[in-house]
Each structure stands twice: as C-alpha cells, then as structure tokens.
Design a protein around this motif. Sequence first.
Motif, PDB file in Angstrom:
ATOM      1  N   GLN A 183       7.858 -11.930  -2.214  1.00 59.34           N
ATOM      2  CA  GLN A 183       7.543 -10.731  -1.435  1.00 59.34           C
ATOM      3  C   GLN A 183       8.295 -10.739  -0.111  1.00 59.34           C
ATOM      4  OE1 GLN A 183       5.539  -8.326  -2.552  1.00 59.34           O
ATOM      5  NE2 GLN A 183       3.782  -9.161  -3.626  1.00 59.34           N
ATOM      6  N   GLN A 217      14.210   1.422  -2.252  1.00 62.98           N
ATOM      7  CA  GLN A 217      13.114   0.939  -1.416  1.00 62.98           C
ATOM      8  C   GLN A 217      11.753   1.343  -1.970  1.00 62.98           C
ATOM      9  OE1 GLN A 217      12.245   0.359   3.204  1.00 62.98           O
ATOM     10  NE2 GLN A 217      14.137   1.370   2.762  1.00 62.98           N
ATOM     11  N   LEU A 218      11.703   2.538  -2.554  1.00 65.70           N
ATOM     12  CA  LEU A 218      10.473   2.986  -3.217  1.00 65.70           C
ATOM     13  C   LEU A 218      10.094   2.013  -4.325  1.00 65.70           C
ATOM     14  CD1 LEU A 218       8.388   5.324  -3.916  1.00 65.70           C
ATOM     15  CD2 LEU A 218      10.081   6.099  -5.542  1.00 65.70           C
ATOM     16  N   GLN A 261       8.759  -1.269  -2.831  1.00 62.28           N
ATOM     17  CA  GLN A 261       7.389  -1.119  -2.306  1.00 62.28           C
ATOM     18  C   GLN A 261       6.372  -1.054  -3.435  1.00 62.28           C
ATOM     19  OE1 GLN A 261       5.592  -0.646   0.576  1.00 62.28           O
ATOM     20  NE2 GLN A 261       7.208  -0.832   2.092  1.00 62.28           N
ATOM     21  N   LEU A 262       6.643  -0.165  -4.406  1.00 64.96           N
ATOM     22  CA  LEU A 262       5.651   0.048  -5.458  1.00 64.96           C
ATOM     23  C   LEU A 262       5.497  -1.182  -6.338  1.00 64.96           C
ATOM     24  CD1 LEU A 262       6.342   3.684  -6.709  1.00 64.96           C
ATOM     25  CD2 LEU A 262       4.405   2.893  -5.390  1.00 64.96           C
ATOM     26  N   PHE A 320       5.347  -4.884  -3.342  1.00 65.47           N
ATOM     27  CA  PHE A 320       4.253  -4.881  -2.360  1.00 65.47           C
ATOM     28  C   PHE A 320       2.956  -4.352  -2.967  1.00 65.47           C
ATOM     29  CE2 PHE A 320       6.342  -5.067   2.103  1.00 65.47           C
ATOM     30  CZ  PHE A 320       6.973  -6.225   1.731  1.00 65.47           C
ATOM     31  N   MET A 321       3.038  -3.356  -3.836  1.00 65.12           N
ATOM     32  CA  MET A 321       1.822  -2.798  -4.413  1.00 65.12           C
ATOM     33  C   MET A 321       1.542  -3.372  -5.798  1.00 65.12           C
ATOM     34  SD  MET A 321       2.372   1.067  -3.013  1.00 65.12           S
ATOM     35  CE  MET A 321       0.792   1.870  -3.238  1.00 65.12           C
ATOM     36  N   HIS A 322       2.281  -4.391  -6.181  1.00 64.40           N
ATOM     37  CA  HIS A 322       1.997  -5.191  -7.383  1.00 64.40           C
ATOM     38  C   HIS A 322       2.072  -4.439  -8.706  1.00 64.40           C
ATOM     39  CE1 HIS A 322       0.777  -8.644  -4.988  1.00 64.40           C
ATOM     40  NE2 HIS A 322       0.109  -7.804  -4.227  1.00 64.40           N
ATOM     41  N   LEU A 323       2.788  -3.310  -8.751  1.00 59.16           N
ATOM     42  CA  LEU A 323       2.832  -2.568 -10.019  1.00 59.16           C
ATOM     43  C   LEU A 323       3.504  -3.362 -11.122  1.00 59.16           C
ATOM     44  CD1 LEU A 323       3.544   1.194  -9.331  1.00 59.16           C
ATOM     45  CD2 LEU A 323       1.525   0.150 -10.304  1.00 59.16           C
ATOM     46  N   LYS A 372       0.788  -7.920 -14.385  1.00 59.80           N
ATOM     47  CA  LYS A 372       0.087  -7.480 -15.582  1.00 59.80           C
ATOM     48  C   LYS A 372      -1.257  -6.857 -15.187  1.00 59.80           C
ATOM     49  CE  LYS A 372      -1.831 -11.923 -17.183  1.00 59.80           C
ATOM     50  NZ  LYS A 372      -2.164 -12.632 -16.054  1.00 59.80           N
ATOM     51  N   HIS A 379      -1.620  -3.711 -14.920  1.00 60.83           N
ATOM     52  CA  HIS A 379      -1.336  -2.551 -14.092  1.00 60.83           C
ATOM     53  C   HIS A 379      -0.825  -1.381 -14.926  1.00 60.83           C
ATOM     54  CE1 HIS A 379      -1.944  -5.139 -10.677  1.00 60.83           C
ATOM     55  NE2 HIS A 379      -1.793  -4.136  -9.869  1.00 60.83           N
ATOM     56  N   PRO A 438      -2.499   2.061 -13.539  1.00 58.67           N
ATOM     57  CA  PRO A 438      -1.885   2.442 -12.265  1.00 58.67           C
ATOM     58  C   PRO A 438      -0.445   2.927 -12.430  1.00 58.67           C
ATOM     59  CG  PRO A 438      -3.154   0.474 -11.956  1.00 58.67           C
ATOM     60  CD  PRO A 438      -3.209   0.775 -13.420  1.00 58.67           C
ATOM     61  N   ILE A 490       0.806   6.683 -11.259  1.00 65.59           N
ATOM     62  CA  ILE A 490       1.789   6.895 -10.200  1.00 65.59           C
ATOM     63  C   ILE A 490       3.071   7.497 -10.780  1.00 65.59           C
ATOM     64  CG2 ILE A 490       3.003   4.664 -10.065  1.00 65.59           C
ATOM     65  CD1 ILE A 490       1.488   6.404  -7.044  1.00 65.59           C
ATOM     66  N   TRP A 513      -5.664   4.460  -7.504  1.00 60.15           N
ATOM     67  CA  TRP A 513      -4.327   4.815  -7.995  1.00 60.15           C
ATOM     68  C   TRP A 513      -4.271   6.281  -8.403  1.00 60.15           C
ATOM     69  CZ3 TRP A 513       0.163   2.614  -7.253  1.00 60.15           C
ATOM     70  CH2 TRP A 513       0.212   1.266  -6.931  1.00 60.15           C
ATOM     71  N   VAL A 563       0.586  -7.258   3.213  1.00 59.15           N
ATOM     72  CA  VAL A 563       0.805  -8.071   2.009  1.00 59.15           C
ATOM     73  C   VAL A 563       0.301  -9.496   2.246  1.00 59.15           C
ATOM     74  CG1 VAL A 563       2.636  -9.245   0.708  1.00 59.15           C
ATOM     75  CG2 VAL A 563       2.707  -6.792   0.967  1.00 59.15           C
ATOM     76  N   LEU A 593      -3.483  -1.071  -0.157  1.00 59.01           N
ATOM     77  CA  LEU A 593      -2.671  -0.185  -1.013  1.00 59.01           C
ATOM     78  C   LEU A 593      -2.358   1.115  -0.274  1.00 59.01           C
ATOM     79  CD1 LEU A 593      -4.141  -0.285  -4.640  1.00 59.01           C
ATOM     80  CD2 LEU A 593      -2.010  -1.256  -3.826  1.00 59.01           C
TER      81      LEU A 593
END
Lengths: 114, 205
Positions: A29, A68-69, A72-73, A76-79, A82, A84, A87, A91, B30, B84, B182
């Motif tokens: 990260q 960058q999107l 982040q997704l 940082f947002m852990h998409l 597993k 996920h 979510p 998204i 979400w 984070v 989030l």
Amino acid sequence: MGENLSQPFEKSAMTQEEMVKINREQRIQTIAFAFMIAITLLAFIAVGADVVPGAFATPFILGLAGVQLFLQLFYFMHLKDKDHGWPNTFIVSGIVLVIPTIVALMLLIGVTKY
Amino acid sequence: MAETTDLSKGLPSHPERATLEGKNKFLGFWVFLAGETTMFATFFGTYLGLRNGTGSGPEAADIFSLPLVFIMTMILLTSSLTSVFAMFAMKKNQFKKMKAWMWVTVALGAAFLGFEIYEFVEYVHYGLGFTTSAFASSFYALVGLHGAHVLFGLLWISLLLIRYRNSGITLTNAPKFYVSSLYWHFIDVVWIFIFTVVYLMGIGG
C-alpha cells in the motif's frame, strides 16, 4: 455473542502467517501511495510546465487520473481482495453509469444553449 | 455468527466483517458509494457542459492557481494513506495506533478544508460570485459539494473517535471505523477527478 460485541480484545487472533501477510500488504500500500504521488506530480508538471502539447494534454491527464482511480479503489479500498465480489459489482455499475451521464449532460447543456 | 467466528483467540483478523451487522454495513456502504459516484457524475457533467459559459466574469485560467491546488491534492492524498494505516492498526488490534492515525487523517482533512475556504474567498475577491456566470455556479456547486463531503467526513470520524476514545477495538465499532475510512478514500477519489477535470483542464486543457 451479544455481550461480546462491545468488549475490547486483549490480543489479535492473527497467526504469525497472517501477520507476515498483513505487513507485506502494508508495504504494498505504501508503494501504491508512492505511485500515486508520482502520477499526481506528472499530471501537474505536464500542465504546469507545458511539457505535453496542448491537444494531447487532456487525454494524458485523464489517463493518469484513471490509473490513480484504479490504485485507490483496488489497493486503498481493498477491491482486489477476496470477498469483494459484490462491492466490485456495485462500484463498477456506478462507474458504468457515470460515462453516459457525463456525456449526455455535456451534449444537452454544453453545446450551444448557455 | 458465533458458529463461524471464534472469539476466544482474540480480535478476528477482519473485525469489520466478523458479525452479520458488520457485513451488512460493509455491503450497504458500497451501494451508497455507487450512488454517490453517479451523483457526482451529474455535477461533473453539468460543470463540463457549462465551463465555457463565463459571460463577463473571470475565466478558469485567470483565477486558478496550480501551487495551491497541488498542496491541497498532496494533503488529501496523504490523509488517504494515513487512514489506510489506521485500518491496518485496527486489524492488528492496535487501538492507540489506530486512534493516532485517524486523528492525523482528521487534521489533514481540516487543513484541506481550510485551504478550500481560503481559495473560495480569494475567488470571490476576483469577482467570481456564485451567480456571476454559468461557469461560476457549476464550479462552486461541484467543488463545494466535495467540500461538504469533506466536512461531513471530518465530523463523522471525529465523532467516532470521541465516542469510542476508551472502548478499545470491538466488533461494534470496527465496522464503523472501517466504513468511515472507505468514505474518506472515496472523497479522495472524487478529488482526483476534480483536480484533473476542473483545475488542470481549466488551466491547460
């Protein structure tokens, strides 16, 4: 179970293996963050110092924003992790709706009518 | 829940999704973020449609200042990283560390908001009021909406931190902290597109 919900824990249930994994994840990260800073710098330099020719500047910085999107997704947002699936579904549906929304609004109000 | 999560060994490695309520919060959030994405899209679309309608007011390239936007971007990006770190501390059951990183996030967010207020005041001095032109209205609506999100996030996270200042990490508050982080990342995602589409394209694109 109910009475455990507001009780703090003495320790973490993580095994040594999980601990190694989460520390590696944290390093990844931090590297992702370094990439984001670099991408942001690149975008600002491209526009601020006029190093990218005019017509190419817009797609160039939009592409950088897309990268960058993604960082982040998915980081940082852990998409990318597993569990996920839903979510991701939500998204991605949102992002799919974004494109026709923006294009339609630009065409409807932006061409001649202001 | 009790059947699937063993609590005798300590805090589960994913405390935010160890209970059914936590799982529901996580999923529901979400859905909310997908809705927010679409809402911001309408504001972006409006701005892009109206951004050349400056009338007799100032134009984007006349008033935007890259250094200020660059500083704001760096502050918000860094605050994304600190939240984070807070979530990693939460998963490891390090309550003090989590609180500290969260407060750093709040401080950086407040700094960002301060710069944004300063920026808007400057623009008003340049003669760009909310009703000056179509460009002005759509600009203030889009960037102001993002600013309102930042303010809400600051109040939300501060409230959580104050309410749970002594409670340790529990299965009740872990989903709340997770979801607020989030939200904070989402604010940063929107800002990526604001600095690209509004500021950089306004100056050079």
